[in-house]
Design an enzyme around this catalytic site. Structure first.
Site, PDB file in Angstrom:
ATOM      1  CB  ALA A   1     -15.061 -27.085  41.645  1.00 29.44           C
TER       2      ALA A   1
ATOM      3  CD  GLU B   1     -19.747 -22.896  34.112  1.00 27.09           C
ATOM      4  OE1 GLU B   1     -20.484 -22.137  34.809  1.00 27.09           O
ATOM      5  OE2 GLU B   1     -18.341 -22.198  34.318  1.00 27.09           O
TER       6      GLU B   1
ATOM      7  CB  CYS C   1      -5.628 -11.050  18.265  1.00 22.65           C
ATOM      8  SG  CYS C   1      -7.255 -11.771  17.649  1.00 22.65           S
TER       9      CYS C   1
ATOM     10  N   GLY D   1      -9.522  -8.224   7.047  1.00 21.65           N
ATOM     11  CA  GLY D   1      -8.454  -7.592   7.895  1.00 21.65           C
ATOM     12  C   GLY D   1      -8.312  -8.335   9.155  1.00 21.65           C
ATOM     13  NE  ARG D   2     -11.496  -5.306  12.454  1.00 19.35           N
ATOM     14  CZ  ARG D   2     -12.702  -4.948  12.830  1.00 19.35           C
ATOM     15  NH1 ARG D   2     -13.034  -4.691  14.051  1.00 19.35           N
ATOM     16  NH2 ARG D   2     -13.742  -4.783  11.927  1.00 19.35           N
TER      17      ARG D   2
ATOM     18  CB  ALA E   1      -9.586 -17.456  31.568  1.00 14.76           C
TER      19      ALA E   1
ATOM     20  CE1 TYR F   1      -4.541   8.011   7.230  1.00 14.38           C
ATOM     21  CE2 TYR F   1      -5.261   6.163   6.200  1.00 14.38           C
ATOM     22  CZ  TYR F   1      -5.047   6.578   7.209  1.00 14.38           C
ATOM     23  OH  TYR F   1      -4.914   5.724   8.467  1.00 14.38           O
TER      24      TYR F   1
ATOM     25  CD  GLN G   1      -2.981   0.442   2.430  1.00 12.43           C
ATOM     26  OE1 GLN G   1      -2.730   0.905   3.484  1.00 12.43           O
ATOM     27  NE2 GLN G   1      -4.327  -0.075   2.327  1.00 12.43           N
TER      28      GLN G   1
ATOM     29  CB  CYS H   1     -12.800 -11.136  14.227  1.00 17.11           C
ATOM     30  SG  CYS H   1     -12.745  -9.330  14.674  1.00 17.11           S
TER      31      CYS H   1
END
Length: 658
Positions: free
Chosen positions: A454, A409, A359, A316-317, A390, A171, A100, A340
């Site tokens: 738990a 869980e 990311c 992109g992402r 997590a 731009y 680019q 994403c």
């Protein structure tokens, strides 16, 4: 599976193996003094196995045109030699290498460049840069055109087969195209889009002449989405002029700095948000048009191509999140593509602060050179408590490395905070990440137990070698007088359909939401869109726990829904509302209910002190944090344990707590 998407495309003098383009994006790392280092080469190489074209983002054609520090500097005398290894790495993976070419104009910060920004007219931009730019004279315009030509020559010599002229996103070329930025009355401005397109057309012609064997494409806006900016009608008028100047193809995007929607769609912006404009531009030209704008699913890409919206799609992402997007789509494994989630916390949100992109869902971004962790030599039993982001990452990674992984869980469903957040439409896309984790857990062979309590005794019975505590956090109501006077819910209780402190259920007509983080703003927007008159009490900067871009987007949605924000601290609850301490006094905010969105406190697991296994707390269980940090931390804990166990046998088992 996706016959059009995976078919070749002739783009001027080059042929793409498929119709997927890695969109030109800056990375915030990998370039030193404008030259790519090994990190940049590894990052782009990792994303070059699948797409037909890989575009390296924003090579600045002149020093005053830099919009970021760590990007290609195409004015360097040795730019071709410096960039050649990067182009070669992309081509070695079978993709066409693209570069680019850009100039930031008034959007280039003097704090970065040390130079005064330039523009068609002395009009400051909508956001980020406050200095009034210098209006280019006609001779200075020709100097910039010559800079583009030199940059094109360097890019072609480096081995880039496609040169993409950046004429969008506010731009310099886009500034000439935009009526609100271009107030000139000479041949480069005025009411006629053809005159405003003259500068861009001259750049395209100069690039073609400087690199006659290269394919030249132009990234342009279908609309600026700001008052007085470029409209889609303007874009339709300009596109044939760029074609006549020598462009082999167009990439149709949208938005400028400060626009709504942004040039980077996020949150609940629709998939393919700029495709309608691309389709209108495509009908006005005879060259291929590339569509862009949060295209994340192969199905959506295929549908856009079949409808005739565009001839190729730029991702992109989506390719940051999953570099194997194309390969998985081609193999019929689209459901394995890591999605994403469009919060921009790790990507564009980091660039706002001059930091390297990461990311939220892919912790390996920017670490492509890091050696892969070898599978476990001695498989351990890894027990993970809690199935939020997590916990699911920890369990998946443990099983993928060969460990015997068990995920516990306490609720009936997986997802934790993700699943709750996805119940608010603004964050509804987070549900896709939950679904992806569920499929990944199954593929990895994780033993999943729901409705499982738990504590230390139950965990010890499983004889774990590693316990990963990923129990997350829940809202802890602040100490306030008056809870007996007005129905109150925590955010979790409301979203789960629970009763208030007074045993009542919704709906609420006039709720007050205490807390203006991402969770609170998304919840308030959901309530307001449902017809409620919502006030958010913000003790601090609204949206402070998310990226600046996401915060602005959340606040824009909140305002559009008719909700309001009041700055202050809740003092007490009354029978008819909430007293808020603001300044030197208190104000009553009328309400028929209170929803508490913060603060968050980690959920504890009893009996861990007696465990002999290694114990690690990850995600919100160790303190509130964002999705990116939770997933990355969980992955690192499991990999560190695996690597430690690969060493010499330990003399005896001992507990380790993080």
């Amino acid at each position: 599976m996706y016959p059009t998407l995976l078919s070749p495309l002739r783009l001027g003098p080059v042929t793409l193996r498929n119709r997927v383009v890695l969109s030109g994006m800056t990375t915030g790392f990998g370039f030193r003094d404008g030259a790519p280092d090994e990190d940049a080469i590894a990052y782009f190489a990792a994303r070059s196995d699948g797409p037909g074209l890989v575009v390296v983002g924003f090579g600045a054609v002149a020093p005053e045109g830099r919009v970021e520090e760590r990007i290609p500097w195409l004015w360097r005398p040795d730019a071709a030699e410096a960039l050649a290894p990067l182009a070669a790495a992309i081509r070695a993976r079978g993709a066409v290498a693209g570069l680019q070419l850009g100039h930031g104009g008034r959007q280039a910060s003097p704090q970065l460049t040390g130079l005064r920004p330039v523009a068609p007219s002395p009009v400051p931009p909508h956001a980020h840069v406050r200095e009034t730019p210098h209006a280019l004279t006609a001779p200075e315009i020709q100097d910039v055109v010559a800079a583009y030509a030199r940059a094109a020559r360097a890019g072609a010599r480096a081995g880039f087969e496609v040169l993409e002229v950046h004429a969008g996103h506010g731009y310099l070329i886009g500034q000439f195209l935009s009526p609100d930025a271009n107030l000139r009355d000479d041949g480069y401005g005025g009411a006629d889009p053809a005159r405003r397109a003259r500068f861009g057309a001259e750049v395209i012609a100069a690039v073609r002449a400087a690199a006659p064997d290269a394919c030249v494409t132009v990234r342009m806006n279908g609309a600026d989405h700001v008052p007085g900016g470029l409209t889609v009608e303007d874009a339709v008028s300009v596109a044939p002029r760029f074609e006549a100047a020598g462009a082999h193809g167009l990439v149709v995007s949208g938005g400028v700095y400060g626009s709504v929607p942004y040039s980077i769609p996020l949150l609940d912006d629709p998939e393919g948000i700029f495709l309608e404009a691309a389709a209108r531009v495509r009908r006005a030209v005879r060259i291929p048009v590339v569509g862009v704008g949060r295209i994340v699913r192969p199905e959506a890409a295929e549908e856009a191509l079949r409808r005739g919206d565009c001839d190729a799609v730029a991702l992109g992402r989506a390719l940051i999140a999953d570099p194997e997007w194309v390969e998985k789509a081609a193999a019929g494994r689209a459901d394995a593509i890591r999605p994403c989630i469009a919060t921009v916390q790790g990507c564009a949100g980091m660039l706002q602060h001059g930091e390297a992109v990461s990311c939220a869902v892919n912790p390996e971004v920017g670490r492509e050179r890091r050696p892969r962790v070898a599978p476990a030599r001695r498989p351990d039993r890894v027990v993970v408590v809690g199935a939020g982001p997590a916990g699911m990452e920890a369990a998946c990674r443990a099983a993928e490395l060969g460990h015997r992984a068990v995920l516990l869980e306490r609720s009936e469903a997986l997802g934790g905070a993700l699943r709750l957040a996805a119940r608010t439409p603004v964050l509804g896309h987070l549900g896709r990440l939950v679904g992806w984790f569920e499929r990944r857990l199954g593929a990895a062979g994780v033993q999943v137990r729901v409705a499982a309590e738990a504590d230390g005794r139950a965990l010890a019975a499983l004889e774990p070698d590693l316990v990963v505590v990923a129990t997350g956090a829940r809202t802890a109501p602040p100490v306030l007088d008056g809870y007996e006077l007005l129905p109150a819910w925590t955010l979790e209780d409301l979203l789960e359909g629970g009763a208030s402190t007074l045993g009542t259920t919704g709906p609420l007509a006039r709720p007050v939401v205490l807390g203006a983080g991402q969770r609170g703003l998304a919840l308030a927007t959901w309530l307001a869109r449902g017809g409620a008159s919502v006030t958010v009490v913000a003790d601090g900067r609204p949206g402070a726990d998310t990226s600046g871009l996401a915060a602005r987007a959340l606040l824009a949605r909140l305002e559009a829904a008719g909700a309001r924000i009041m700055r202050g601290r809740p003092a007490r609850i009354a029978s008819d509302g909430v007293l808020v301490r603001a300044g030197d006094g208190e104000r009553l905010v009328l309400a028929d209910g209170v929803v508490i969105a913060e603060p968050l406190h980690p959920v504890a697991v009893d009996g861990l002190d007696a465990m002999t296994a290694d114990v690690a707390r990850v995600g919100d269980a160790g303190g509130p944090r964002d999705i990116a940090s939770a997933i990355a931390e969980a992955r690192e804990v499991v990999e560190a344990h695996t690597q430690a166990r690969a060493g010499p046998p330990r003399a005896g088992r001992h507990g380790h707590r993080r």
